[in-house]
Enzyme design. Structure first.
Site, PDB file in Angstrom:
ATOM      1  N   LYS A 168       0.649  -1.412   0.120  1.00 22.04           N
ATOM      2  CA  LYS A 168       0.078   0.143   0.153  1.00 22.04           C
ATOM      3  C   LYS A 168       0.729   1.394  -0.068  1.00 22.04           C
ATOM      4  CE  LYS A 168      -2.062  -0.978   3.894  1.00 22.04           C
ATOM      5  NZ  LYS A 168      -1.091  -2.283   4.327  1.00 22.04           N
TER       6      LYS A 168
ATOM      7  N   ARG B  16      -9.207   1.136   9.221  1.00 22.37           N
ATOM      8  CA  ARG B  16      -9.044  -0.065   9.571  1.00 22.37           C
ATOM      9  C   ARG B  16      -9.855  -0.930  10.254  1.00 22.37           C
ATOM     10  NH1 ARG B  16      -3.039   0.426   9.000  1.00 22.37           N
ATOM     11  NH2 ARG B  16      -1.711  -1.457   9.284  1.00 22.37           N
TER      12      ARG B  16
ATOM     13  N   ARG C 299      12.414  -6.115   5.144  1.00 22.83           N
ATOM     14  CA  ARG C 299      12.194  -4.717   5.016  1.00 22.83           C
ATOM     15  C   ARG C 299      13.331  -3.948   6.034  1.00 22.83           C
ATOM     16  NH1 ARG C 299       6.985  -1.370   5.488  1.00 22.83           N
ATOM     17  NH2 ARG C 299       6.805  -2.565   7.274  1.00 22.83           N
TER      18      ARG C 299
ATOM     19  N   ARG D 156      12.144  -1.743  11.381  1.00 23.21           N
ATOM     20  CA  ARG D 156      10.791  -1.510  12.274  1.00 23.21           C
ATOM     21  C   ARG D 156      10.565  -2.699  13.371  1.00 23.21           C
ATOM     22  NH1 ARG D 156       5.804   0.512   8.248  1.00 23.21           N
ATOM     23  NH2 ARG D 156       4.766  -0.789   9.983  1.00 23.21           N
TER      24      ARG D 156
ATOM     25  N   ARG E 196       0.064  -9.014  13.192  1.00 28.36           N
ATOM     26  CA  ARG E 196      -0.617  -7.892  12.257  1.00 28.36           C
ATOM     27  C   ARG E 196      -1.318  -8.467  11.188  1.00 28.36           C
ATOM     28  NH1 ARG E 196       4.728  -5.037  10.475  1.00 28.36           N
ATOM     29  NH2 ARG E 196       3.457  -3.728   9.178  1.00 28.36           N
TER      30      ARG E 196
HETATM   31  P1  AP5 Z   1       4.656  -1.482   1.989  1.00 27.26           P
HETATM   32  O1  AP5 Z   1       4.496  -0.692   0.461  1.00 27.26           O
HETATM   33  O2  AP5 Z   1       5.549  -0.625   2.931  1.00 27.26           O
HETATM   34  O3  AP5 Z   1       3.526  -2.158   2.475  1.00 27.26           O
HETATM   35  P2  AP5 Z   1       2.447  -1.812   3.126  1.00 27.26           P
HETATM   36  O4  AP5 Z   1       1.060  -2.532   2.659  1.00 27.26           O
HETATM   37  O5  AP5 Z   1       2.313  -0.579   3.328  1.00 27.26           O
HETATM   38  O6  AP5 Z   1       2.533  -2.293   4.407  1.00 27.26           O
HETATM   39  P3  AP5 Z   1       3.035  -1.695   6.024  1.00 27.26           P
HETATM   40  O7  AP5 Z   1       4.211  -2.450   6.600  1.00 27.26           O
HETATM   41  O8  AP5 Z   1       3.110  -0.181   5.767  1.00 27.26           O
HETATM   42  O9  AP5 Z   1       1.947  -2.286   6.841  1.00 27.26           O
HETATM   43  P4  AP5 Z   1       0.870  -1.746   7.722  1.00 27.26           P
HETATM   44  O10 AP5 Z   1      -0.220  -1.242   6.824  1.00 27.26           O
HETATM   45  O11 AP5 Z   1       0.658  -2.715   8.769  1.00 27.26           O
HETATM   46  O12 AP5 Z   1       1.718  -0.750   8.455  1.00 27.26           O
HETATM   47  P5  AP5 Z   1       1.073   0.929   9.067  1.00 27.26           P
HETATM   48  O13 AP5 Z   1       2.304   1.803   8.638  1.00 27.26           O
HETATM   49  O14 AP5 Z   1      -0.054   1.140   8.055  1.00 27.26           O
HETATM   50  O15 AP5 Z   1       5.971  -2.707   1.518  1.00 27.26           O
HETATM   51  C1  AP5 Z   1       6.427  -3.574   2.354  1.00 27.26           C
HETATM   52  C2  AP5 Z   1       7.707  -4.074   1.981  1.00 27.26           C
HETATM   53  O16 AP5 Z   1       7.329  -4.776   0.678  1.00 27.26           O
HETATM   54  C3  AP5 Z   1       8.768  -2.986   1.709  1.00 27.26           C
HETATM   55  O17 AP5 Z   1      10.166  -3.650   1.857  1.00 27.26           O
HETATM   56  C4  AP5 Z   1       8.540  -2.755   0.074  1.00 27.26           C
HETATM   57  O18 AP5 Z   1       9.800  -2.428  -0.322  1.00 27.26           O
HETATM   58  C5  AP5 Z   1       8.141  -4.204  -0.302  1.00 27.26           C
HETATM   59  N1  AP5 Z   1       7.444  -4.277  -1.419  1.00 27.26           N
HETATM   60  C6  AP5 Z   1       6.358  -3.742  -1.720  1.00 27.26           C
HETATM   61  N2  AP5 Z   1       5.697  -3.832  -2.634  1.00 27.26           N
HETATM   62  C7  AP5 Z   1       6.534  -4.708  -3.546  1.00 27.26           C
HETATM   63  C8  AP5 Z   1       6.469  -5.568  -4.558  1.00 27.26           C
HETATM   64  N3  AP5 Z   1       5.426  -5.411  -5.404  1.00 27.26           N
HETATM   65  N4  AP5 Z   1       7.280  -6.666  -4.870  1.00 27.26           N
HETATM   66  C9  AP5 Z   1       8.274  -6.633  -4.004  1.00 27.26           C
HETATM   67  N5  AP5 Z   1       8.609  -5.881  -2.603  1.00 27.26           N
HETATM   68  C10 AP5 Z   1       7.515  -5.142  -2.578  1.00 27.26           C
HETATM   69  O19 AP5 Z   1       0.886   0.725  10.411  1.00 27.26           O
HETATM   70  C11 AP5 Z   1       1.685   0.204  11.417  1.00 27.26           C
HETATM   71  C12 AP5 Z   1       1.054   0.251  12.624  1.00 27.26           C
HETATM   72  O20 AP5 Z   1       0.382   1.587  13.113  1.00 27.26           O
HETATM   73  C13 AP5 Z   1      -0.434  -0.816  12.760  1.00 27.26           C
HETATM   74  O21 AP5 Z   1       0.169  -1.976  13.204  1.00 27.26           O
HETATM   75  C14 AP5 Z   1      -1.050  -0.308  14.108  1.00 27.26           C
HETATM   76  O22 AP5 Z   1      -0.320  -0.538  15.107  1.00 27.26           O
HETATM   77  C15 AP5 Z   1      -0.748   1.302  13.622  1.00 27.26           C
HETATM   78  N6  AP5 Z   1      -2.115   2.001  12.755  1.00 27.26           N
HETATM   79  C16 AP5 Z   1      -1.731   2.362  11.775  1.00 27.26           C
HETATM   80  N7  AP5 Z   1      -2.941   2.897  11.079  1.00 27.26           N
HETATM   81  C17 AP5 Z   1      -3.683   2.536  11.949  1.00 27.26           C
HETATM   82  C18 AP5 Z   1      -5.218   2.532  12.112  1.00 27.26           C
HETATM   83  N8  AP5 Z   1      -5.976   3.051  11.010  1.00 27.26           N
HETATM   84  N9  AP5 Z   1      -5.977   2.210  13.199  1.00 27.26           N
HETATM   85  C19 AP5 Z   1      -5.320   1.712  14.117  1.00 27.26           C
HETATM   86  N10 AP5 Z   1      -3.972   1.487  14.069  1.00 27.26           N
HETATM   87  C20 AP5 Z   1      -3.078   1.967  13.018  1.00 27.26           C
END
Ligand code: AP5
Length: 228
Positions: free
Chosen positions: A13, A88, A127, A160, A171
């Site tokens: 994402k 979420r 990552r 991270r 997660r």
């Molecule tokens: P990336 O693009 O970062 O993936 P993502 O789907 O954004 O995943 P996140 O790690 O950001 O996950 P998340 O949604 O749990 O984290 P968030 O920060 O929102 O890619 C991941 C890896 O894959 C990278 O190394 C990238 O290079 C690689 N990659 C990407 N595309 C690729 C491809 N096509 N091929 C190969 N490699 C690829 O949330 C973190 C925490 O914050 C949560 O757990 C929660 O505690 C809190 N939080 C955030 N938002 C909320 C909310 N709305 N409500 C409650 N808690 C929240």
């Protein structure tokens, strides 16, 4: 225009949102990035969010909704917004509809990035990111030239806290339990999510995202790293 990216942790994402921001100039709103910034700045919100994030759990809805309301108020009212990692939970999705209505906006499109858990665990546990310039690497397929050091600025790379394998599994469980039901929520309210296979190269996913958003398919911009 208001667009939501749904999908499990690691499905891409953030990566795809950054590409869209660079490609079409949309404003990227990532609640994960906002929370990590609050932690770095050691704000009250950052301190309250820390234990939830490190355990792989969701931060309570009321904290997230305050954060999003405050952030939306700081944006240009005419901007096209892309939400990544928000909403979420069902209460967050319902609240977002109300907040957007107050702003004279609505959710125009929902895009679901899809991927299988084994690949997502591999992506997240591999990552590494640069705390200084935000460059993102993956030890499996896009490692830095020198292990542990950022190619761009030379800073030490970090993993991270929530990318430890057990926390990644947590997660993913939380995603299935609390976030996946949003697919039905948007479907039943006439906003059927468009599905894109996230387990392709970044460029292929980007092109599929552009197609599903009804945009012209073009070449990938040069800077493909996410901000976190
Ligand atoms: P990336 O693009 O970062 O993936 P993502 O789907 O954004 O995943 P996140 O790690 O950001 O996950 P998340 O949604 O749990 O984290 P968030 O920060 O929102 O890619 C991941 C890896 O894959 C990278 O190394 C990238 O290079 C690689 N990659 C990407 N595309 C690729 C491809 N096509 N091929 C190969 N490699 C690829 O949330 C973190 C925490 O914050 C949560 O757990 C929660 O505690 C809190 N939080 C955030 N938002 C909320 C909310 N709305 N409500 C409650 N808690 C929240």
């Amino acid at each position: 225009m208001t667009t939501i990216f749904l999908g499990a942790p690691g499905v891409g994402k953030g990566t795809q949102a950054v590409l869209l921001r660079e490609h079409v100039g949309w404003v990227h709103v990532s609640t994960g990035d906002l929370l990590r910034a609050a932690r770095r700045d050691d704000t009250k919100l950052g301190r309250r969010a820390q234990s939830f994030m490190d355990a792989g759990d969701l931060v309570p809805d009321e904290l997230i909704l305050d954060l999003v309301r405050e952030h939306l108020a700081s944006l240009d009212p005419g901007a096209s917004i892309l939400f990544d990692g928000f909403p979420r939970t069902l209460p967050q999705a319902e609240a977002l509809d109300g907040v957007l209505e107050e702003l004279g906006r609505q959710v125009n499109q929902v895009l679901l990035l899809d991927g299988d858990d084994d690949e997502l665990v591999k992506r997240l546990s591999g990552r590494r990111s640069c705390p200084n310039c935000g460059a993102v690497y993956n030890v499996h397929w896009s490692p830095p030239e020198e292990e542990g050091r950022c190619d761009r600025c030379g800073a030490d790379l970090v993993q991270r806290e929530d990318d430890a394998p057990d926390t990644v599994r947590r997660r993913l469980d939380v995603y299935r339990e609390l976030t996946e039901p949003l697919i039905g929520f948007y479907r039943e309210s006439g906003r059927e999510p468009a599905v894109v296979d996230g387990i392709q190269s970044m460029e292929e996913v980007h092109q599929a995202v552009l197609e599903s958003l009804g945009m012209e398919v073009d070449c990938i911009p040069k800077t493909a790293e996410t901000g976190e």
